[in-house]
Design a protein around this motif. Structure first.
Motif, PDB file in Angstrom:
ATOM      1  N   UNK A 249       0.841  -1.205   0.000  1.00 38.32           N
ATOM      2  CA  UNK A 249       0.000   0.000   0.000  1.00 38.32           C
ATOM      3  C   UNK A 249       0.873   1.250   0.000  1.00 38.32           C
ATOM      4  N   UNK A 250       1.942   1.231   0.785  1.00 41.84           N
ATOM      5  CA  UNK A 250       2.875   2.358   0.775  1.00 41.84           C
ATOM      6  C   UNK A 250       3.542   2.499  -0.591  1.00 41.84           C
TER       7      UNK A 250
ATOM      8  N   UNK B 212       0.522   8.169   5.312  1.00 41.54           N
ATOM      9  CA  UNK B 212      -0.077   6.836   5.435  1.00 41.54           C
ATOM     10  C   UNK B 212       0.462   6.103   6.660  1.00 41.54           C
ATOM     11  N   UNK B 213       1.764   6.214   6.913  1.00 42.23           N
ATOM     12  CA  UNK B 213       2.355   5.563   8.089  1.00 42.23           C
ATOM     13  C   UNK B 213       1.811   6.186   9.373  1.00 42.23           C
ATOM     14  N   UNK B 214       1.756   7.505   9.406  1.00 41.60           N
ATOM     15  CA  UNK B 214       1.286   8.199  10.611  1.00 41.60           C
ATOM     16  C   UNK B 214      -0.165   7.857  10.929  1.00 41.60           C
ATOM     17  N   UNK B 215      -0.966   7.650   9.887  1.00 31.29           N
ATOM     18  CA  UNK B 215      -2.368   7.294  10.108  1.00 31.29           C
ATOM     19  C   UNK B 215      -2.517   5.886  10.673  1.00 31.29           C
ATOM     20  N   UNK B 216      -1.638   4.970  10.243  1.00 36.44           N
ATOM     21  CA  UNK B 216      -1.739   3.562  10.648  1.00 36.44           C
ATOM     22  C   UNK B 216      -0.921   3.259  11.900  1.00 36.44           C
ATOM     23  N   UNK B 217       0.235   3.891  12.010  1.00 40.04           N
ATOM     24  CA  UNK B 217       1.156   3.623  13.120  1.00 40.04           C
ATOM     25  C   UNK B 217       1.626   4.942  13.736  1.00 40.04           C
ATOM     26  N   UNK B 218       0.768   5.639  14.452  1.00 41.95           N
ATOM     27  CA  UNK B 218       1.137   6.948  14.993  1.00 41.95           C
ATOM     28  C   UNK B 218       2.250   6.906  16.030  1.00 41.95           C
ATOM     29  N   UNK B 219       2.508   5.733  16.600  1.00 40.82           N
ATOM     30  CA  UNK B 219       3.551   5.618  17.610  1.00 40.82           C
ATOM     31  C   UNK B 219       4.912   5.257  17.012  1.00 40.82           C
ATOM     32  N   UNK B 220       5.019   5.133  15.687  1.00 41.19           N
ATOM     33  CA  UNK B 220       6.289   4.797  15.044  1.00 41.19           C
ATOM     34  C   UNK B 220       7.058   6.063  14.676  1.00 41.19           C
TER      35      UNK B 220
END
Length: 261
Positions: free
Chosen positions: A12-13, A57-65
């Motif tokens: 997806x990324x 996209x990453x921030x929406x799915x993995x905000x703690x990364x």
């Protein structure tokens, strides 16, 4: 270890990146330099917009990364860190040569665990998750595996440019190049993917940043290869890096690079 993203999320990324990079490839794109006069370090809207989109996209799915990108630096903290190069190979990108790619890597506690390299013009993707390293071309998927040519004299060596070598490392590289069957230049991340695919045997780069190599480390390792710094340490932090198809070739090449013969 925390639960890692699925291969579907990596794809997806990659889809998101492709939508930003491919329409800009082989167009009259404005090119800026990150540095002043004397050294040309190109950057384009393809680099910037692709990283912005991947980050969102990453921030929406993995905000703690955490996320480390070539264009926007480091944001966040924690054990999981994404490492992004939105266009690895900006020089070939602006020249219309399809050896660039988007690199998307994930480290856990500093170790590269997952990686994706997408090349939308050739319709190829190379990625690695816990179940191995894979390539997909035009919808056909196959497992990646390095090859074993046995000796340096039968090996193909790749580096981006001989102009990047200086001092003792240049002496070591020249010695290694004299010991292999053939040396090729200018393939950037695509050449490293070809090492994982069993087409190239050695890839040396004298000065990498983390975003140049993190995504490629698991792809190489899961395909059966070895990648380290030239001093033998882990390659996640970049620096002078050697990737090899086999442990035996790696040891021989490291010896020449470090000793010049």
């Amino acid at each position: 270890m925390p639960k890692l993203p699925s291969a579907d999320f990596l794809h997806r990324l990659a889809d998101i990146a492709d939508r930003e990079t491919l329409p800009r490839f082989r167009t009259d794109l404005a090119v800026d330099s990150k540095t002043g006069e004397g050294y040309f370090d190109p950057v384009t809207d393809a680099d910037r917009e692709a990283e912005i989109a991947i980050r969102a996209a990453i921030e929406a799915e993995y905000p703690d990364h955490a996320i480390l990108g070539e264009e926007l630096g480091l944001t966040g903290s924690g054990s999981c860190r994404w490492v992004l190069d939105p266009v690895d190979g900006t020089r070939p990108f602006i020249c219309g040569l399809p050896v660039w790619g988007t690199l998307i890597g994930l480290t856990v506690d500093g170790r590269a665990e997952q990686g994706m390299m997408t090349q939308p013009f050739t319709r190829e993707r190379f990625w690695a998750t816990a179940d191995g390293a894979w390539c997909e071309h035009a919808g056909k998927r196959q497992r990646l595996s390095t090859r074993d040519v046995g000796t340096l004299s039968r090996a193909i060596l790749h580096t981006t440019s001989p102009e990047l070598y200086h001092g003792e490392l240049k002496q070591g590289f020249d010695c290694l190049a004299a010991s292999v069957r053939m040396t090729r230049y200018g393939g950037d991340c695509y050449a490293t993917a070809m090492l994982a695919a069993g087409r190239i045997d050695l890839a040396v780069e004298p000065s990498l940043q983390p975003y140049d190599i993190v995504a490629l480390i698991p792809i190489i390792e899961k395909a059966g290869g070895v990648v380290t710094r030239i001093d033998g340490g882990r390659a996640e932090e970049g620096g002078p890096v050697l990737a090899s198809a086999t442990a035996g070739l790696h040891a021989q090449a490291l010896h020449l690079l470090n000793n010049g013969g």
